[in-house]
Design a protein around this motif. Structure first.
Motif, PDB file in Angstrom:
ATOM      1  N   PRO A   9       3.029   7.041 -12.667  1.00  0.00           N
ATOM      2  CA  PRO A   9       2.215   8.228 -13.010  1.00  0.00           C
ATOM      3  C   PRO A   9       2.456   7.974 -14.688  1.00  0.00           C
ATOM      4  O   PRO A   9       2.911   7.573 -15.408  1.00  0.00           O
ATOM      5  CB  PRO A   9       2.902   9.486 -12.957  1.00  0.00           C
ATOM      6  N   LYS A  29       6.144   5.493  -1.172  1.00  0.00           N
ATOM      7  CA  LYS A  29       5.813   6.562  -0.265  1.00  0.00           C
ATOM      8  C   LYS A  29       6.577   6.238   1.003  1.00  0.00           C
ATOM      9  O   LYS A  29       6.552   5.055   1.468  1.00  0.00           O
ATOM     10  CB  LYS A  29       4.385   6.700   0.012  1.00  0.00           C
ATOM     11  N   GLY A  37       6.947   2.051  -9.896  1.00  0.00           N
ATOM     12  CA  GLY A  37       6.019   2.708  -9.137  1.00  0.00           C
ATOM     13  C   GLY A  37       6.644   3.702  -8.290  1.00  0.00           C
ATOM     14  O   GLY A  37       7.766   3.806  -8.324  1.00  0.00           O
ATOM     15  N   PHE A  90       8.364  10.931  -1.789  1.00  0.00           N
ATOM     16  CA  PHE A  90       8.257   9.852  -2.658  1.00  0.00           C
ATOM     17  C   PHE A  90       9.539   9.569  -3.304  1.00  0.00           C
ATOM     18  O   PHE A  90      10.531  10.375  -3.069  1.00  0.00           O
ATOM     19  CB  PHE A  90       7.279  10.442  -4.085  1.00  0.00           C
ATOM     20  N   GLU A 105       0.787  -1.174  -0.055  1.00  0.00           N
ATOM     21  CA  GLU A 105      -0.127  -0.107  -0.081  1.00  0.00           C
ATOM     22  C   GLU A 105       0.714   1.114  -0.034  1.00  0.00           C
ATOM     23  O   GLU A 105       0.460   2.352  -0.410  1.00  0.00           O
ATOM     24  CB  GLU A 105      -1.008   0.129   1.010  1.00  0.00           C
ATOM     25  N   GLN A 106       1.928   1.082   0.317  1.00  0.00           N
ATOM     26  CA  GLN A 106       3.006   2.405   0.177  1.00  0.00           C
ATOM     27  C   GLN A 106       3.518   2.409  -1.307  1.00  0.00           C
ATOM     28  O   GLN A 106       4.225   3.601  -1.635  1.00  0.00           O
ATOM     29  CB  GLN A 106       4.053   2.073   1.132  1.00  0.00           C
ATOM     30  N   VAL A 107       3.112   1.612  -2.335  1.00  0.00           N
ATOM     31  CA  VAL A 107       3.556   1.980  -3.687  1.00  0.00           C
ATOM     32  C   VAL A 107       2.394   2.147  -4.624  1.00  0.00           C
ATOM     33  O   VAL A 107       1.655   1.377  -4.759  1.00  0.00           O
ATOM     34  CB  VAL A 107       4.249   0.741  -4.230  1.00  0.00           C
ATOM     35  N   GLU A 108       2.727   3.307  -5.356  1.00  0.00           N
ATOM     36  CA  GLU A 108       1.512   3.780  -6.169  1.00  0.00           C
ATOM     37  C   GLU A 108       2.026   3.405  -7.417  1.00  0.00           C
ATOM     38  O   GLU A 108       3.334   3.123  -7.576  1.00  0.00           O
ATOM     39  CB  GLU A 108       1.286   5.274  -6.103  1.00  0.00           C
ATOM     40  N   PRO A 109       0.956   3.257  -8.460  1.00  0.00           N
ATOM     41  CA  PRO A 109       1.461   2.935  -9.736  1.00  0.00           C
ATOM     42  C   PRO A 109       2.278   4.232 -10.419  1.00  0.00           C
ATOM     43  O   PRO A 109       2.168   5.256 -10.033  1.00  0.00           O
ATOM     44  CB  PRO A 109       0.143   2.847 -10.569  1.00  0.00           C
TER      45      PRO A 109
END
Length: 160
Positions: free
Chosen positions: A118, A134, A131, A139, A112-116
């Motif tokens: 951009p 956070k 990814g 970031f 959950e600390q890794v976003e796709p």
């Protein structure tokens, strides 16, 4: 044990700096970290390939990610280092040194600390970013080195 338990395992990343930006690599790809040493230049190689080093009798190419990412070349400072990684290029395992301005730390990131990565239109190629991690209110870009160094500029430039 359900499959969901396996999916929530954290991953360890080595964080490092290029200029003001923080990047991360999966620690499974990292073999060792060396002090910045003399790099022997190799003629007719891409600009981001700074040359080769002798690593216990083996010739290891050294790449400058700052040049690869359109930044100025890495300058040798007290914090500069070579991150020795193992990549898969065209189904071969290849050992490569990657220059970094400074290595920071090894951190654990939960899924959950890794976003796709951009999506910024079609003009920018972001496929080498796994990814955005956070951590501590900031970031970091999590890199896929295999994709960075398998890209077209390792081969001869045919799109001229």
């Amino acid at each position: 044990m359900s499959g969901a338990e396996i999916a929530v395992a954290s991953t360890q990343y080595l964080t490092f700096r290029l200029g003001e930006e923080t990047f991360a690599l999966d620690v499974a790809e990292v073999r060792e970290i060396l002090d910045f040493t003399t790099v022997t230049k190799v003629p007719r190689t891409p600009s981001f390939m700074r040359g080769v080093i002798n690593l216990r009798g083996s010739v290891v190419p050294v790449m400058d990610l700052r040049l690869k990412f359109g930044m100025s070349a890495t300058e040798q400072t007290v914090n500069s280092c070579v991150i020795v990684v193992e990549l898969t290029i065209e189904d071969d395992q290849v050992v490569v040194g990657v220059l970094a301005d400074a290595v920071q730390e090894v951190i654990d990131l939960e899924p959950e600390q890794v976003e796709p990565a951009p999506r910024i239109g079609t003009r920018l190629n972001m496929e080498f970013i796994v990814g955005m991690g956070k951590h501590n209110g900031g970031f970091m870009m999590i890199l896929d080195l295999d994709k960075i160094f398998q890209s077209s500029d390792l081969a001869t430039d045919e799109a001229a």
